[in-house]
Design an enzyme around this catalytic site. Structure first.
Site, PDB file in Angstrom:
ATOM      1  NE  ARG A  19      -0.037   8.267 -35.112  1.00 35.93           N
ATOM      2  CZ  ARG A  19      -0.049   9.620 -36.182  1.00 35.93           C
ATOM      3  NH1 ARG A  19       0.734  10.881 -36.187  1.00 35.93           N
ATOM      4  NH2 ARG A  19      -1.026   9.033 -37.169  1.00 35.93           N
ATOM      5  NE  ARG A  28      -4.822   6.839 -36.526  1.00 31.82           N
ATOM      6  CZ  ARG A  28      -4.443   7.621 -37.671  1.00 31.82           C
ATOM      7  NH1 ARG A  28      -3.821   9.078 -37.800  1.00 31.82           N
ATOM      8  NH2 ARG A  28      -3.997   7.473 -38.755  1.00 31.82           N
ATOM      9  CG  ASP A  70      -4.729  11.860 -35.351  1.00 31.63           C
ATOM     10  OD1 ASP A  70      -3.117  11.754 -36.377  1.00 31.63           O
ATOM     11  OD2 ASP A  70      -5.345  11.842 -36.865  1.00 31.63           O
ATOM     12  CG  ASP A  89      -4.932  15.261 -37.863  1.00 28.48           C
ATOM     13  OD1 ASP A  89      -3.414  14.893 -37.778  1.00 28.48           O
ATOM     14  OD2 ASP A  89      -5.759  14.886 -38.179  1.00 28.48           O
TER      15      ASP A  89
HETATM   16  N1  ROI Z   1     -11.867   8.663 -36.742  1.00 29.36           N
HETATM   17  C1  ROI Z   1     -13.120   9.650 -36.034  1.00 29.36           C
HETATM   18  N2  ROI Z   1     -14.750   8.789 -36.171  1.00 29.36           N
HETATM   19  N3  ROI Z   1     -12.008   9.972 -35.349  1.00 29.36           N
HETATM   20  C2  ROI Z   1     -11.101  10.158 -35.889  1.00 29.36           C
HETATM   21  O1  ROI Z   1     -10.472  11.066 -35.046  1.00 29.36           O
HETATM   22  C3  ROI Z   1     -10.157   9.683 -36.782  1.00 29.36           C
HETATM   23  N4  ROI Z   1      -9.096   9.454 -37.039  1.00 29.36           N
HETATM   24  C4  ROI Z   1      -8.544   8.886 -38.253  1.00 29.36           C
HETATM   25  C5  ROI Z   1      -9.169   7.737 -38.991  1.00 29.36           C
HETATM   26  C6  ROI Z   1      -8.211   6.284 -38.659  1.00 29.36           C
HETATM   27  C7  ROI Z   1      -9.460   8.063 -40.144  1.00 29.36           C
HETATM   28  N5  ROI Z   1     -10.903   8.010 -38.505  1.00 29.36           N
HETATM   29  C8  ROI Z   1     -11.201   8.228 -38.003  1.00 29.36           C
HETATM   30  O2  ROI Z   1      -7.466   8.936 -38.230  1.00 29.36           O
END
Ligand code: ROI
Length: 165
Positions: free
Chosen positions: A83, A92, A95, A97
């Site tokens: 990461r 990134r 990610d 979550d």
């Molecule tokens: N924007 C999109 N479209 N998808 C994401 O997974 C995503 N993740 C983030 C930030 C940078 C806020 N924007 C994102 O962490």
């Protein structure tokens, strides 16, 4: 067994491959199984616009892990995959979550459940709707209503499924 929805996102180094790698790692977690997965979606970046589009997906896990145990497992996957956090709300590699954990609500410095951004992110709500159309979110009503309240969406199906679907 707790039912947990996990969001996956990547916008660097072949995002589709990154998402599939992360899914394969999720499948190998102890006391955890991947029950279903949405399709892959392309999405315009939320946050700074001068970064590549993201690939996003949602999967449903069943797990015996506690929320904190699952969080550290997900962070472990992010770390092994490499990461890179370059800037706030920036690009990134991967990610992961925890979006929802059964009907639990939790707010600690390390972890907030439901994830604080669930209700206003099209790239979360729409893939979630694909695998759980009747979902009711703790304190936030029905998924269907949250989607109706989205002003615009910047999401496009990638006509690709994950390696697992
Ligand atoms: N924007 C999109 N479209 N998808 C994401 O997974 C995503 N993740 C983030 C930030 C940078 C806020 N924007 C994102 O962490």
């Amino acid at each position: 067994m707790a039912q947990v929805f996990v969001g996956l996102g990547s916008n660097l180094s072949n995002p589709v491959k990154q998402i599939n790698r992360a899914l394969a790692s999720l499948e190998r977690l102890t006391d955890t199984s991947v029950k279903s997965c949405s399709k892959l979606y392309g999405s315009a970046p939320q946050g700074p616009q001068n970064q590549p589009d993201f690939v996003n997906a949602i999967c449903l896990l069943e797990t015996l892990l506690s929320p904190m145990e699952l969080l550290s497992a997900l962070q472990g996957i992010e770390q092994t995959q490499g990461r890179v956090k370059k800037r706030h709300w920036g690009e990134r590699l991967i990610d992961l979550d925890i979006l929802l954990f059964d009907n639990l609500t939790l707010s600690t410095p390390e972890l907030t459940i439901p994830h604080s951004e669930v209700s206003n992110r099209d790239f979360v709500l729409i893939p979630l709707f694909e695998i759980a159309p009747d979902l009711i979110l703790p304190n936030q009503g029905s998924l269907r209503d949250l989607i109706d309240q989205l002003e615009t969406t910047y999401l496009y199906p990638l006509s690709l499924s994950t390696d697992l679907t």
